[in-house]
Design a protein around this motif. Structure first.
Motif, short mmCIF file in Angstrom:
data_model
loop_
_atom_site.label_atom_id
_atom_site.label_comp_id
_atom_site.label_asym_id
_atom_site.label_seq_id
_atom_site.Cartn_x
_atom_site.Cartn_y
_atom_site.Cartn_z
N LEU A 22 0.83 -1.20 0.00
CA LEU A 22 0.00 0.00 0.00
C LEU A 22 0.87 1.25 0.00
O LEU A 22 2.04 1.21 0.37
CB LEU A 22 -0.94 0.00 1.20
CG LEU A 22 -1.86 -1.21 1.31
CD1 LEU A 22 -2.68 -1.15 2.59
CD2 LEU A 22 -2.76 -1.32 0.09
N VAL A 23 0.27 2.36 -0.36
CA VAL A 23 0.99 3.63 -0.43
C VAL A 23 1.51 4.05 0.94
O VAL A 23 2.63 4.50 1.07
CB VAL A 23 0.09 4.74 -1.03
CG1 VAL A 23 0.74 6.10 -0.89
CG2 VAL A 23 -0.21 4.43 -2.48
N GLY A 24 0.71 3.91 1.97
CA GLY A 24 1.12 4.38 3.29
C GLY A 24 0.75 5.83 3.47
O GLY A 24 -0.03 6.40 2.70
N PRO A 25 1.33 6.49 4.48
CA PRO A 25 0.99 7.89 4.74
C PRO A 25 1.30 8.76 3.51
O PRO A 25 2.39 8.67 2.94
CB PRO A 25 1.88 8.29 5.92
CG PRO A 25 2.31 6.99 6.54
CD PRO A 25 2.31 5.98 5.43
N VAL A 26 0.34 9.58 3.11
CA VAL A 26 0.52 10.37 1.88
C VAL A 26 1.72 11.29 1.95
O VAL A 26 2.37 11.54 0.93
CB VAL A 26 -0.76 11.16 1.50
CG1 VAL A 26 -1.87 10.23 1.09
CG2 VAL A 26 -1.19 12.10 2.60
N GLU A 27 2.04 11.80 3.14
CA GLU A 27 3.19 12.71 3.23
C GLU A 27 4.51 11.99 2.96
O GLU A 27 5.54 12.63 2.75
CB GLU A 27 3.23 13.44 4.58
CG GLU A 27 3.29 12.56 5.79
CD GLU A 27 1.90 12.09 6.28
OE1 GLU A 27 1.89 11.36 7.27
OE2 GLU A 27 0.87 12.40 5.66
N ASN A 28 4.50 10.66 2.91
CA ASN A 28 5.69 9.88 2.58
C ASN A 28 5.61 9.26 1.19
O ASN A 28 6.49 8.47 0.81
CB ASN A 28 5.91 8.76 3.61
CG ASN A 28 6.22 9.31 4.99
OD1 ASN A 28 6.78 10.40 5.12
ND2 ASN A 28 5.86 8.58 6.02
N ALA A 29 4.57 9.58 0.44
CA ALA A 29 4.39 9.04 -0.91
C ALA A 29 4.97 10.03 -1.92
O ALA A 29 4.54 11.19 -2.00
CB ALA A 29 2.91 8.79 -1.19
N VAL A 30 5.96 9.59 -2.69
CA VAL A 30 6.63 10.47 -3.65
C VAL A 30 5.62 11.11 -4.60
O VAL A 30 5.67 12.32 -4.85
CB VAL A 30 7.72 9.69 -4.43
CG1 VAL A 30 8.29 10.55 -5.55
CG2 VAL A 30 8.81 9.22 -3.49
#
Length: 165
Positions: free
Chosen positions: A6-14
């Motif tokens: 999964l993508v995970g926290p959006v603030e850590n998604a490039v």
């Protein structure tokens, strides 16, 4: 059975942070271009013509990330303002190569300086080496995402059929 990643926290998604940066950049560009009575697409068209005079509508559309139909509207507006000129008839095919007028070159100088100020603000605190790494990294991301993709007839991208697909 394995869990999908999964993508995970959006603030850590490039991708999310890249989109956030793109939106912030667009807002900053809009703010400096509005007083000059230009849109981002109009500025991009002027910049491309300043660097590569004689580009066609299709070339400009690809270079500014809009459809050919949208670029035609942009060019008509720039022509009406006396910033760009195109021949009345095509020398070959349907191409009407565009060039900046003297007024267009003056407008580009002011506009390019305003856009450069936004870029400098965006990269504040980054060394020249860091800016170069960022540029190369973003170019690699573009290459990775566009491998096997070609522009379609309307100027948008479509995937090529890959061998074995």
């Amino acid at each position: 059975m394995t869990q999908p990643e999964l993508v995970g926290p959006v603030e850590n998604a490039v991708g999310y942070v890249l989109k956030e940066a793109a939106v912030a950049l667009r807002a900053a560009l809009d703010a400096v271009l509005r007083p000059l009575d230009l849109t981002v697409s109009q500025y991009a068209c002027l910049e491309l013509l300043g660097q590569r005079p004689g580009l066609s509508n299709a070339d400009l559309a690809r270079g500014t990330f809009v459809t050919r139909q949208s670029m035609n509207v942009v060019l008509q507006g720039l022509q009406a303002r006396g910033l760009v000129t195109r021949p009345a008839t095509a020398a070959r095919g349907r191409e009407l190569p565009a060039v900046l007028t003297e007024e267009g070159r003056r407008q580009l100088l002011a506009t390019s300086a305003a856009v450069r100020s936004v870029e400098k603000r965006m990269c504040a605190g980054l060394s020249a080496d860091q800016q170069q790494v960022l540029l190369e990294t973003l170019a690699a991301c573009v290459r990775n995402l566009t491998a096997g993709v070609q522009p379609s007839s309307d100027g948008t991208a479509e995937a090529n059929a890959l061998p074995g697909s």
